[in-house]
Write an enzyme that holds these catalytic residues in place. Structure first.
Site, PDB file in Angstrom:
ATOM      1  N   HIS A  71       0.869  -1.182   0.000  1.00  0.00           N
ATOM      2  CA  HIS A  71       0.000   0.000   0.000  1.00  0.00           C
ATOM      3  C   HIS A  71       0.902   1.228   0.000  1.00  0.00           C
ATOM      4  O   HIS A  71       1.910   1.266   0.712  1.00  0.00           O
ATOM      5  CB  HIS A  71      -0.885  -0.062   1.240  1.00  0.00           C
ATOM      6  CG  HIS A  71      -1.541   1.221   1.598  1.00  0.00           C
ATOM      7  ND1 HIS A  71      -2.430   1.830   0.749  1.00  0.00           N
ATOM      8  CD2 HIS A  71      -1.436   2.020   2.687  1.00  0.00           C
ATOM      9  CE1 HIS A  71      -2.847   2.957   1.321  1.00  0.00           C
ATOM     10  NE2 HIS A  71      -2.257   3.088   2.494  1.00  0.00           N
ATOM     11  N   TYR A 107      -6.140   9.282   1.185  1.00  0.00           N
ATOM     12  CA  TYR A 107      -6.325   9.908   2.494  1.00  0.00           C
ATOM     13  C   TYR A 107      -5.130  10.804   2.816  1.00  0.00           C
ATOM     14  O   TYR A 107      -4.059  10.694   2.202  1.00  0.00           O
ATOM     15  CB  TYR A 107      -6.523   8.843   3.591  1.00  0.00           C
ATOM     16  CG  TYR A 107      -5.375   7.886   3.751  1.00  0.00           C
ATOM     17  CD1 TYR A 107      -4.314   8.158   4.622  1.00  0.00           C
ATOM     18  CD2 TYR A 107      -5.333   6.693   3.038  1.00  0.00           C
ATOM     19  CE1 TYR A 107      -3.251   7.276   4.766  1.00  0.00           C
ATOM     20  CE2 TYR A 107      -4.275   5.801   3.183  1.00  0.00           C
ATOM     21  CZ  TYR A 107      -3.240   6.096   4.042  1.00  0.00           C
ATOM     22  OH  TYR A 107      -2.198   5.234   4.188  1.00  0.00           O
ATOM     23  N   ASP A 165     -29.815 -20.512  14.756  1.00  0.00           N
ATOM     24  CA  ASP A 165     -31.036 -21.306  14.938  1.00  0.00           C
ATOM     25  C   ASP A 165     -31.007 -22.474  13.970  1.00  0.00           C
ATOM     26  O   ASP A 165     -30.499 -22.359  12.858  1.00  0.00           O
ATOM     27  CB  ASP A 165     -32.304 -20.453  14.787  1.00  0.00           C
ATOM     28  CG  ASP A 165     -32.401 -19.760  13.440  1.00  0.00           C
ATOM     29  OD1 ASP A 165     -31.409 -19.744  12.683  1.00  0.00           O
ATOM     30  OD2 ASP A 165     -33.484 -19.218  13.150  1.00  0.00           O
TER      31      ASP A 165
HETATM   32  C1  FAD Z   1       1.460   2.020   4.761  1.00  0.00           C
HETATM   33  C2  FAD Z   1       0.443   1.536   5.719  1.00  0.00           C
HETATM   34  C3  FAD Z   1      -0.376   2.435   6.358  1.00  0.00           C
HETATM   35  C4  FAD Z   1      -1.319   1.991   7.242  1.00  0.00           C
HETATM   36  N1  FAD Z   1      -2.097   2.895   7.895  1.00  0.00           N
HETATM   37  C5  FAD Z   1      -2.997   2.485   8.786  1.00  0.00           C
HETATM   38  C6  FAD Z   1      -3.754   3.428   9.507  1.00  0.00           C
HETATM   39  O1  FAD Z   1      -3.570   4.621   9.374  1.00  0.00           O
HETATM   40  N2  FAD Z   1      -4.717   2.980  10.338  1.00  0.00           N
HETATM   41  C7  FAD Z   1      -4.945   1.652  10.504  1.00  0.00           C
HETATM   42  O2  FAD Z   1      -5.846   1.301  11.224  1.00  0.00           O
HETATM   43  N3  FAD Z   1      -4.196   0.716   9.892  1.00  0.00           N
HETATM   44  C8  FAD Z   1      -3.232   1.106   9.032  1.00  0.00           C
HETATM   45  N4  FAD Z   1      -2.483   0.180   8.372  1.00  0.00           N
HETATM   46  C9  FAD Z   1      -2.673  -1.249   8.657  1.00  0.00           C
HETATM   47  C10 FAD Z   1      -1.935  -1.624   9.935  1.00  0.00           C
HETATM   48  O3  FAD Z   1      -0.653  -1.112   9.914  1.00  0.00           O
HETATM   49  C11 FAD Z   1      -1.831  -3.126  10.129  1.00  0.00           C
HETATM   50  O4  FAD Z   1      -3.029  -3.741   9.788  1.00  0.00           O
HETATM   51  C12 FAD Z   1      -1.474  -3.454  11.580  1.00  0.00           C
HETATM   52  O5  FAD Z   1      -0.360  -2.726  11.983  1.00  0.00           O
HETATM   53  C13 FAD Z   1      -1.195  -4.936  11.752  1.00  0.00           C
HETATM   54  O6  FAD Z   1      -0.764  -5.165  13.062  1.00  0.00           O
HETATM   55  P1  FAD Z   1      -0.229  -6.612  13.496  1.00  0.00           P
HETATM   56  O7  FAD Z   1       0.165  -6.533  14.906  1.00  0.00           O
HETATM   57  O8  FAD Z   1      -1.208  -7.630  13.078  1.00  0.00           O
HETATM   58  O9  FAD Z   1       1.000  -6.872  12.522  1.00  0.00           O
HETATM   59  P2  FAD Z   1       2.526  -6.442  12.643  1.00  0.00           P
HETATM   60  O10 FAD Z   1       2.670  -5.079  13.158  1.00  0.00           O
HETATM   61  O11 FAD Z   1       3.136  -6.746  11.325  1.00  0.00           O
HETATM   62  O12 FAD Z   1       3.070  -7.406  13.726  1.00  0.00           O
HETATM   63  C14 FAD Z   1       3.317  -8.778  13.455  1.00  0.00           C
HETATM   64  C15 FAD Z   1       4.617  -9.135  14.099  1.00  0.00           C
HETATM   65  O13 FAD Z   1       4.842 -10.530  14.005  1.00  0.00           O
HETATM   66  C16 FAD Z   1       6.233 -10.695  13.933  1.00  0.00           C
HETATM   67  N5  FAD Z   1       6.539 -12.033  13.398  1.00  0.00           N
HETATM   68  C17 FAD Z   1       6.195 -12.507  12.191  1.00  0.00           C
HETATM   69  N6  FAD Z   1       6.681 -13.741  12.023  1.00  0.00           N
HETATM   70  C18 FAD Z   1       7.350 -14.058  13.155  1.00  0.00           C
HETATM   71  C19 FAD Z   1       8.090 -15.197  13.578  1.00  0.00           C
HETATM   72  N7  FAD Z   1       8.244 -16.261  12.804  1.00  0.00           N
HETATM   73  N8  FAD Z   1       8.641 -15.171  14.807  1.00  0.00           N
HETATM   74  C20 FAD Z   1       8.479 -14.093  15.623  1.00  0.00           C
HETATM   75  N9  FAD Z   1       7.820 -12.991  15.257  1.00  0.00           N
HETATM   76  C21 FAD Z   1       7.246 -12.967  14.040  1.00  0.00           C
HETATM   77  C22 FAD Z   1       6.659  -9.597  12.994  1.00  0.00           C
HETATM   78  O14 FAD Z   1       8.011  -9.304  13.091  1.00  0.00           O
HETATM   79  C23 FAD Z   1       5.780  -8.457  13.433  1.00  0.00           C
HETATM   80  O15 FAD Z   1       6.398  -7.608  14.346  1.00  0.00           O
HETATM   81  C24 FAD Z   1      -1.502   0.609   7.478  1.00  0.00           C
HETATM   82  C25 FAD Z   1      -0.677  -0.298   6.835  1.00  0.00           C
HETATM   83  C26 FAD Z   1       0.294   0.152   5.963  1.00  0.00           C
HETATM   84  C27 FAD Z   1       1.129  -0.839   5.269  1.00  0.00           C
END
Ligand code: FAD
Length: 821
Positions: A225, A260, A547
């Site tokens: 994105h 946005y 249901d």
């Molecule tokens: C450019 C951009 C802008 C955005 N803006 C917004 C916004 O303004 N408002 C909004 O609501 N949402 C926004 N989003 C969406 C939002 O950022 C994400 O949906 C949200 O941060 C996801 O959170 P999470 O904790 O699920 O994932 P993450 O933050 O990705 O956390 C997952 C974690 O799991 C860890 N992990 C993965 N695999 C392993 C492994 N094997 N061992 C140990 N750790 C592991 C990763 O390192 C990571 O830290 C945006 C996204 C993007 C890309």
């Protein structure tokens, strides 16, 4: 608290941190959060999200998550810095259709308890002076929206969880999950093994890879994105925004341009969804130590952002100056699912393996609470059926489907979506054996659960000469045709064939089946062979999950008519622990089919093609029999969701076409028609038949929903019984009631707020037009004191008041003469 289960959460993004905090707050302190990156700027999606929160959502649950997030974030801070900045939000309308849509959004936001206003361009400019007012027609303003900071709010919750006893292990990469006897036992990392009773996968875009470790398909598609930050802008600097506030003006959405804006003290961020989709294979995601910036960030592709930038210039004069450029930009990756909802809940196959995936920052804190409630208490105060990871049909888990639908949801993220709008591709996916005949009759198909479902039949246009069908407003007229009304009337006057094949059918068999269903559902199921029972599936809190129509076909064999994959999942899960090895639960939907033969002449038609005695005495209402219809073996259930004499006729899929043709030929002399789901929906509303998941959910108990008749408190234990002990139809504080709308053309669609004396009193669940009673109908939740006959209310529809009156139910055939004759 000693002795709570050992929980390991994978991922310290905003979702993992929120769940850890909520678990510890509930006294579950044996919590370990394992994170492959550094804490708390881990390199996941949370690390680069601008933290914009728009709470408004067509889903009550999703909006509830966001509203909780706002409340909770406002209580948090990190080293004196805010976690919640209530700058408000504006959604701008550039075209008239969007103005109407903003009114609709405001309305459903109000239904779920959020205040907002549609305002004119001048007021918009007072709130956001940077906008070119000549380009906009209106805006939707939500003062309580605002900004969080994903990393800060993660760390604030993480620290609190650690103070309560949780461990956070940064730079630990999960490499595997040890299971034994179908249950998780430990999480394997590059730095050793961590024993676990419960594993929660909160790994964001890496979720599919973690799922693979236990053989589970995680239906999410990572997509890049585009987000950019401008060079410093004099017009923004002139606001004098204090550095520690970060922003003072509302966040801006321009759905008509798929983009946005958010403010910083000296510049703007501009994000866009309008570019060509940029899917990423989860297998290609990098580890934090190998990623040039961070693993959830790909190199910016300026060519795909050009259009978004030109739109930004069009709307914001400050960006038109030659000095105003993009200074920094990213292609940041986050998750999309086939239907746009998160993936929450426990795997059906691996005990103790939970998922909290595809969650936006906006919803993460609410999801944290929902997950903790679910894990600790066995259920949540939020209705989670839309988000349940087990909601998918098998075909919806195919890699192609997850990929294509994920992309489509990215494209449509800001689109105006009609409640009946079907998925357009891939189609057709599932067709009933009658599909060919339906096509010949000019069926107009909508899709549901992959099924092609006729909504009306073009050939029935001729009925419009016989019936006068009122028109309706433009929004309600989409995916509708006056033929719907004619088919409904013709069903009540004669007889119709309805294709109800998509209805989920579950075979529950074995010596323990009767006792199992009796313990699981609210009604008395252990009755003689040939009995059909309407019964409710509750959760442990007494909320209505679903249901069921349960037909006893043999001593140890039941056919259960259910609402979808979640019912199957619940039955299979419960059978595994409560079936004592004596119950098997199988989905038989795909191998079978069903015709609803309904209407006053249904008996005439059926009698001409069966030797069975189908008189009212021999085959009464709510009974099941195995009969022959011509050459076809049929399980006949004397039921009708449309409130008419008739039968549901089931057979195997291979004989379906033959069944259709037999009934069609026999029906000719009785004027049989084929009728679609449009008519079906109208007729069931007139009879007051509820639609689980829409009219009532786990947030409602059976008495509130008007379903107390299906609860037998005197039959012994059943799931949810304890929670109903003190409840009854007399003690309820709210009720689901039908409203009749004064203006026959004012058909509403559901989710609208209902006002009493100018104040919000409740909301509409499902709505339509009752062609027999000649009135538009809306079912609505109202406070018990207002839910009484003849009470006047107003439904808010596209910003207008639609007067309506509470009616007695059922509105059609209250003596049940048609069904029981
Ligand atoms: C450019 C951009 C802008 C955005 N803006 C917004 C916004 O303004 N408002 C909004 O609501 N949402 C926004 N989003 C969406 C939002 O950022 C994400 O949906 C949200 O941060 C996801 O959170 P999470 O904790 O699920 O994932 P993450 O933050 O990705 O956390 C997952 C974690 O799991 C860890 N992990 C993965 N695999 C392993 C492994 N094997 N061992 C140990 N750790 C592991 C990763 O390192 C990571 O830290 C945006 C996204 C993007 C890309």
């Amino acid at each position: 608290m000693a002795g709570t289960p050992r929980v390991v959460i994978i991922g310290a993004g905003i979702v993992g941190c929120s769940i850890a905090d909520e678990l510890v707050l509930r006294g579950w302190t044996d919590v370990t959060v394992v994170e492959q990156g550094p804490l708390f700027k881990t390199g996941g999606s949370t690390s680069h999200a601008p933290g914009i929160i728009f709470q408004t959502n067509a889903s009550k649950t999703m909006q509830g998550f966001a509203m909780y997030a706002v409340r909770k974030a406002a209580t948090l801070q990190l080293d004196g810095r805010w976690c919640w900045n209530p700058v408000g939000s504006l959604e701008l309308a550039l075209v008239p259709e969007r103005v109407a849509e903003l009114h609709r959004r405001r309305d459903f936001a109000e239904s779920w308890g959020l205040a907002g206003r549609v305002i004119d361009p001048d007021e918009t400019a007072r709130l956001w002076p940077l906008v070119d007012t000549s380009k906009i027609l209106a805006a939707y303003h939500v003062p309580s929206d605002g900004l969080t900071d994903g990393v800060r709010v993660s760390e604030a919750q993480g620290r609190r969880a650690m103070e309560g006893g949780a461990r956070f292990l940064g730079d630990h990469t999960v490499t595997g999950i040890r299971t034994d006897d179908g249950h998780v036992r430990a999480v394997l990392t590059d730095r050793g093994e961590i024993p676990a009773d419960i594993v929660v996968c909160a790994a964001g875009i890496w979720g599919p890879r973690i799922g693979e470790m236990v053989g589970m398909t995680v239906a999410l598609q990572p997509l890049a994105h585009q987000l950019s930050w401008t060079t410093p802008l004099p017009e923004v600097l002139a606001f004098g925004i204090p550095a520690d506030r970060e922003a003072i003006h509302p966040n801006i959405r321009v759905q008509d341009r798929d983009m946005y804006f958010r403010e910083y003290p000296d510049r703007l961020a501009v994000g866009g969804y309008g570019h060509v989709p940029l899917p990423v294979d989860a297998a290609d995601l990098l580890h934090p130590r190998d990623a040039p910036v961070m693993p959830s960030v790909l190199e910016f592709t300026p060519d795909t952002f050009e259009e978004t930038w030109s739109w930004a210039e069009e709307l914001v004069p400050a960006l038109r100056s030659p000095e105003a450029r993009i200074e920094r930009a990213i292609n940041g990756i986050f998750s999309f699912t086939p239907d746009g909802f998160p993936l929450l809940g426990e795997s059906s196959d691996v005990g103790g393996f939970w998922l909290a995936e595809a969650v936006w920052v906006t919803h993460a804190l609410g999801v944290g609470r929902a997950m903790a409630e679910w894990i600790v208490d066995g259920g949540s105060t939020f209705d989670l059926h839309e988000c349940d990871v087990n909601r998918f049909e098998t075909h919806q888990l195919s890699p192609a489907f997850v990929h294509d639908r994920g992309i489509q949801n990215y494209i449509e993220v800001y689109d105006i979506v009609h409640p009946l709008q079907p998925m357009e591709q891939p189609r057709p996916l599932r067709t009933s054996p009658f599909f060919e005949r339906e096509q010949e009759l000019g069926a107009y198909f909508l899709e549901g659960g992959g099924w092609e479902r006729p909504h009306w039949y073009g050939v029935n246009e001729t009925l419009l000469g016989r019936y006068d069908v009122p028109g309706r407003n433009a929004w309600a007229a989409r995916y509708w045709h006056p033929i719907v009304g004619a088919e409904a009337r013709a069903t009540r006057d004669g007889v119709a064939l309805y294709d109800v094949t998509p209805l989920k059918r579950i075979a529950v068999e074995g010596p323990g089946a009767a006792a199992f269903l009796d313990r699981l559902t609210t009604n008395r199921v252990d009755r003689p062979v040939g009995t059909v029972v309407y019964s409710l599936l509750l959760d442990d809190r007494g909320g209505v999950r679903s249901d069921l129509t349960i037909a006893r076909l043999a001593q140890d064999r039941f056919q259960v008519g259910a609402n979808g994959p979640l019912d199957l999942d619940e039955l299979q899960r419960r059978a595994a622990v409560d079936g004592h090895g004596e119950v098997s639960v199988r989905d038989v939907t795909s191998g079978t089919c069903c015709i609803g033969l309904w209407g006053p002449r249904a008996r005439d038609v059926l009698a001409s093609v069966t030797d069975a005695d189908i008189s009212n005495e021999a085959f009464p209402y709510f009974r099941a029999r195995e009969i022959w219809v011509g050459n076809v073996p049929v399980t006949a259930l004397r039921l009708s969701y449309v409130g008419e004499l008739g039968w549901e006729l089931y057979t195997s899929a291979d004989l379906g076409l033959r069944l259709w043709d037999t009934l069609w030929a026999a029906g000719r002399e009785h004027g049989v028609i084929a009728a679609g789901r449009g008519a079906f929906g109208s007729l069931r509303l007139e009879k007051g038949y509820r639609f689980a998941g829409v009219d009532m959910t786990t947030e409602h108990d059976p008495y509130e929903a008007g379903l107390g008749f299906a609860v037998r408190m005197d039959k012994g234990e059943f799931v949810g019984r304890a929670a109903l002990e003190e409840k009854s139809a007399e003690t309820v504080k709210r009720r689901l009631v039908p409203l009749l709308i004064d203006d026959p053309a004012a058909v509403v669609m559901g989710k609208e707020p209902v006002h009493l004396d100018g104040r919000l009193a409740g909301y509409v669940t499902s709505a339509g037009f009752g062609y027999t009673i000649g009135s538009a109908i809306a079912y609505a939740w109202l406070p018990a004191a207002a839910a009484r006959s003849a009470q006047r209310v107003a439904i808010r529809y596209f910003g207008e008041d639609v007067p309506a009156t509470v009616a007695d139910e059922p509105m059609f055939d209250p003596e049940m003469r048609r069904l029981r004759s």
